[in-house]
Design a protein around this motif. Sequence first.
Motif, PDB file in Angstrom:
ATOM      1  N   LEU A 151      11.412  19.521  61.539  1.00  7.29           N
ATOM      2  CA  LEU A 151      10.624  18.840  62.559  1.00  7.29           C
ATOM      3  C   LEU A 151      10.698  19.470  63.946  1.00  7.29           C
ATOM      4  CD1 LEU A 151      11.283  15.134  61.503  1.00  7.29           C
ATOM      5  CD2 LEU A 151       9.473  16.708  60.752  1.00  7.29           C
ATOM      6  N   TYR A 152      11.889  19.591  64.484  1.00  5.72           N
ATOM      7  CA  TYR A 152      12.069  20.094  65.848  1.00  5.72           C
ATOM      8  C   TYR A 152      13.261  21.051  65.886  1.00  5.72           C
ATOM      9  CZ  TYR A 152       9.176  16.043  67.114  1.00  5.72           C
ATOM     10  OH  TYR A 152       8.161  15.125  67.210  1.00  5.72           O
ATOM     11  N   PRO A 153      13.271  21.985  66.839  1.00  3.72           N
ATOM     12  CA  PRO A 153      14.440  22.864  66.964  1.00  3.72           C
ATOM     13  C   PRO A 153      15.745  22.092  67.147  1.00  3.72           C
ATOM     14  CG  PRO A 153      12.609  23.754  68.235  1.00  3.72           C
ATOM     15  CD  PRO A 153      12.171  22.394  67.741  1.00  3.72           C
TER      16      PRO A 153
ATOM     17  N   ALA B 294      21.143  20.703  64.447  1.00  2.00           N
ATOM     18  CA  ALA B 294      22.207  19.816  63.983  1.00  2.00           C
ATOM     19  C   ALA B 294      22.640  20.155  62.563  1.00  2.00           C
ATOM     20  CB  ALA B 294      21.746  18.364  64.055  1.00  2.00           C
ATOM     21  N   PHE B 295      21.789  20.894  61.830  1.00  2.00           N
ATOM     22  CA  PHE B 295      22.104  21.275  60.455  1.00  2.00           C
ATOM     23  C   PHE B 295      22.321  22.781  60.320  1.00  2.00           C
ATOM     24  CE2 PHE B 295      19.922  17.234  60.266  1.00  2.00           C
ATOM     25  CZ  PHE B 295      20.652  16.527  59.320  1.00  2.00           C
ATOM     26  N   GLY B 296      22.540  23.455  61.450  1.00  2.00           N
ATOM     27  CA  GLY B 296      22.935  24.854  61.408  1.00  2.00           C
ATOM     28  C   GLY B 296      21.818  25.869  61.534  1.00  2.00           C
ATOM     29  N   PHE B 297      20.576  25.434  61.782  1.00  2.00           N
ATOM     30  CA  PHE B 297      19.454  26.361  61.949  1.00  2.00           C
ATOM     31  C   PHE B 297      19.178  26.570  63.435  1.00  2.00           C
ATOM     32  CE2 PHE B 297      18.786  24.351  57.805  1.00  2.00           C
ATOM     33  CZ  PHE B 297      18.595  25.467  56.995  1.00  2.00           C
TER      34      PHE B 297
ATOM     35  N   PRO C 120      14.906  31.235  54.972  1.00  2.31           N
ATOM     36  CA  PRO C 120      14.004  30.235  55.560  1.00  2.31           C
ATOM     37  C   PRO C 120      13.147  30.849  56.653  1.00  2.31           C
ATOM     38  CG  PRO C 120      16.257  29.897  56.324  1.00  2.31           C
ATOM     39  CD  PRO C 120      16.332  30.941  55.248  1.00  2.31           C
ATOM     40  N   ILE C 121      11.964  30.290  56.839  1.00  2.62           N
ATOM     41  CA  ILE C 121      11.044  30.748  57.880  1.00  2.62           C
ATOM     42  C   ILE C 121      11.287  29.914  59.128  1.00  2.62           C
ATOM     43  CG2 ILE C 121       8.636  31.068  58.541  1.00  2.62           C
ATOM     44  CD1 ILE C 121       7.957  31.274  55.557  1.00  2.62           C
ATOM     45  N   LEU C 122      11.844  30.550  60.167  1.00  5.83           N
ATOM     46  CA  LEU C 122      12.105  29.871  61.429  1.00  5.83           C
ATOM     47  C   LEU C 122      10.812  29.811  62.244  1.00  5.83           C
ATOM     48  CD1 LEU C 122      15.474  31.633  62.336  1.00  5.83           C
ATOM     49  CD2 LEU C 122      15.188  29.366  61.333  1.00  5.83           C
TER      50      LEU C 122
END
Length: 293
Positions: free
Chosen positions: A208-210, A215-218, A253-255
């Motif tokens: 959803l949002y940066p 919060a999950f390591g991305f 994953p696609i950032l």
Amino acid sequence: MTTRSYSKSPSGAPLYLKAMLPALPIVGRLPGIKHADGAVPDLVLERHGVTTDPDHLDSYNDVCGFALGDTLPATYPHLAAFGLQMALMTDASFPFAPMGLIHLRNSITQHRPIRVDETFDVSVRAAGLRPHPKGRLVDLLTTVTVDGETAWEEVTTYFRRGKGGAPEETLAPMAGVEAPDGVVHWRMAGNLGRRYGAVSGDRNPIHLYPITAKAFGFSSNIAHGMWTKAHCLAALQNRLPNAFTVHVELHKPILLPATTIFGSEETVDGYLFGVKGSRKPQTHLTGRIVTLK
């Protein structure tokens, strides 16, 4: 086998709240919240009499890039199953807490196109709990029937990182397959995860949002794997047969926002396709379409 029936798709917001509870200190160890660590549950979740909302289908086609038609895109029935899949994964009898799972693979078999005006039934169950060199895998098996005939099937494979070391018992569908080179550039906006989440119901915070993804390591929010698969099939829509199986393996994953490159090539029984990064030499997705005889 226990069967649990739903008159409509389970609500997404309560399910995501339930999905997060096992990660909370103390609360996550309470009965009914702590997940079992054993076999997959002997449980089937199902919906009957599912119909397609034309406006919702139009929104899905717009987000994913499909042209309008009188049959459903091959990835669209996944949306009818997603709520059931979440309900199964948030059940305490499921062997893993869902927020720690990684969507690794997805295989869809379309036995025949489903018309937009057809009513269908959906069932979901878990199977295939097995080792992986870096953890364990589990499958969610989805079946869509029309008048008792199987029209569509899906295998969604999730990976749980942990103690592993054992090789997979069977060869993965995309093992050893490289994504073909391409020239088609896809520009993916930062709000893509929110747009697809609004249509699909998959509002996992990592998409959803940066700030919610961090919060999950991305480092930023990431594109949905099922959006990427759908967009690939949309690019090949005019070349798809009526009956086929499409496998994908999800890699990096696609950032978002991002620019990626789509490539495809014809094979003797279908197509190979893939999505790569435009700046870094990394593969995001590899896929294969196999025509059914």
